[in-house]
Design a protein around this motif. Sequence first.
Motif, PDB file in Angstrom:
ATOM      1  N   LEU A  63     -48.942  21.907  37.642  1.00 22.64           N
ATOM      2  CA  LEU A  63     -50.407  21.923  37.670  1.00 22.64           C
ATOM      3  C   LEU A  63     -50.917  21.776  39.099  1.00 22.64           C
ATOM      4  N   ALA A  64     -50.289  20.882  39.875  1.00 19.88           N
ATOM      5  CA  ALA A  64     -50.682  20.696  41.278  1.00 19.88           C
ATOM      6  C   ALA A  64     -50.446  21.963  42.080  1.00 19.88           C
ATOM      7  N   THR A  65     -49.324  22.610  41.833  1.00 20.89           N
ATOM      8  CA  THR A  65     -49.009  23.855  42.534  1.00 20.89           C
ATOM      9  C   THR A  65     -50.021  24.936  42.203  1.00 20.89           C
ATOM     10  N   ILE A  66     -50.390  25.042  40.938  1.00 22.92           N
ATOM     11  CA  ILE A  66     -51.378  26.048  40.524  1.00 22.92           C
ATOM     12  C   ILE A  66     -52.709  25.807  41.220  1.00 22.92           C
ATOM     13  N   VAL A  67     -53.142  24.552  41.275  1.00 26.58           N
ATOM     14  CA  VAL A  67     -54.418  24.212  41.920  1.00 26.58           C
ATOM     15  C   VAL A  67     -54.409  24.629  43.389  1.00 26.58           C
ATOM     16  N   VAL A 212     -44.002  21.479  44.965  1.00 25.09           N
ATOM     17  CA  VAL A 212     -45.196  21.615  45.809  1.00 25.09           C
ATOM     18  C   VAL A 212     -44.713  21.770  47.248  1.00 25.09           C
ATOM     19  N   VAL A 213     -44.520  23.009  47.667  1.00 25.35           N
ATOM     20  CA  VAL A 213     -43.882  23.310  48.959  1.00 25.35           C
ATOM     21  C   VAL A 213     -44.921  23.798  49.967  1.00 25.35           C
ATOM     22  N   CYS A 401     -50.201  13.999  46.789  1.00 32.81           N
ATOM     23  CA  CYS A 401     -49.403  14.596  47.865  1.00 32.81           C
ATOM     24  C   CYS A 401     -49.278  13.649  49.054  1.00 32.81           C
ATOM     25  N   THR A 402     -50.349  12.913  49.327  1.00 32.73           N
ATOM     26  CA  THR A 402     -50.320  11.944  50.428  1.00 32.73           C
ATOM     27  C   THR A 402     -49.317  10.835  50.137  1.00 32.73           C
TER      28      THR A 402
END
Length: 418
Positions: A63-67, A212-213, A401-402
């Motif tokens: 979900l984070a990657t899609i955002v 998440v790259v 991410c932080t």
Amino acid sequence: MEDPNLEGANTGEKKSFIEKVKSVGPGAIIAASFIGPGTLTTSTQAGASFGYALIWAVLFSILATIVLQEMTARLGIISKKGLAEAARDQFNHRAVKYPIIGFIIMAIYVGCAAYMSGDLRGTSLGLEALTGVSINIIGPIVGILILLLGLSGSYKLIEKLMVIFVVLMSIIFITTMFIAQPDIGGVLSGMFVPSIPVGSIITIIALIGTTVVPYNLFIHSSSVQERWSRPEQLKDSRRDIYFSIGVGGLITMAIVITSGTLMRGVEVSSVIDLAIQLEPLLGGFAESFLAIGIFSAGFSSATASALGAAITVSSMLKWDNGMKNWKFKAVFSSVIIIGILSFVFRFEPLDVLLFAQALNGILLPGIAILLMVIMNNKKLLGNYANSTIINIIGIIVVIICTGLGIYSLVTAIQGFIG
């Protein structure tokens, strides 16, 4: 009035299923990129160590990657700029601009080069299982093949190969999941009831960190411009993102679920260990079946690493003509060559890897914050700047991410000290 941030302009034309499938492309590059040997091994270890308990972490990372990828795709299509170019142009003061340019170039390049050896090793592991030929022979050959692919200067060729690799990995790893006959109730619980078992925090960080790259954000903002150029095509871009990255997430989940079903309590050194558990179900085909999937993951991830470095550097330094520019090819080639040399001489660049990890720990939250700033620039994006809802979602992702970045940085520093 329809919110362009959510739906994009609507031409009123309905597309057939085949036309929708043909729109898949740039997103497949991102999916093929994050499903590398590291992701396969981490996912296998997650299932073997914690069963289904960490499936929620995979869901969150997708979900984070899609955002984040949706933002970069929107940036590329609307502004006609890649993330690197937009980041460079966001600041006017040289004291701010040039340090940012220098740091991003260094961090992305060093990170991609440092992990190239691992990608080549993962690719070779799959071929070794298929052919019996030593990875020390196969590794350099695979590196040369990737080098020739980059020197061809054909984005479309790379995109098609990535789509093929994603399809192969989908067939192989999702099929193995169904063959394993997992506990559906346990899977759903692990997916929607987050838990952090004792000793699992490092694995959770690894699952999110391998998905998440940072360099994928640079790749996507540039690659979408090869396919789409008008606001009304945003819907096609989003469809590509949701489908491709969703499939990538399903592949990762399938590995966690399969290993959680068949390997609970087994010590894992690599994803090839999963073949041993599949032998009762697939017989002699188990190792070959998984080897094809491992090769696909390694080859696609290695290609994306070199591509990410070249796109970032060329965008930051304003090189024209994309993949056909000799400077672009030089950067692409240098990353591959570093990987080949470290592989040939069996050099394990621990200090470089730790340095890259430290840089990545700073880069991931830094790039996410920078992306949020850029996506709220109405002079650049107009009505396609972030809406309040997307900003809220983005801020949540940035906070996570932080935290991930700080943890990675601390871990790297401890590695240096140790």
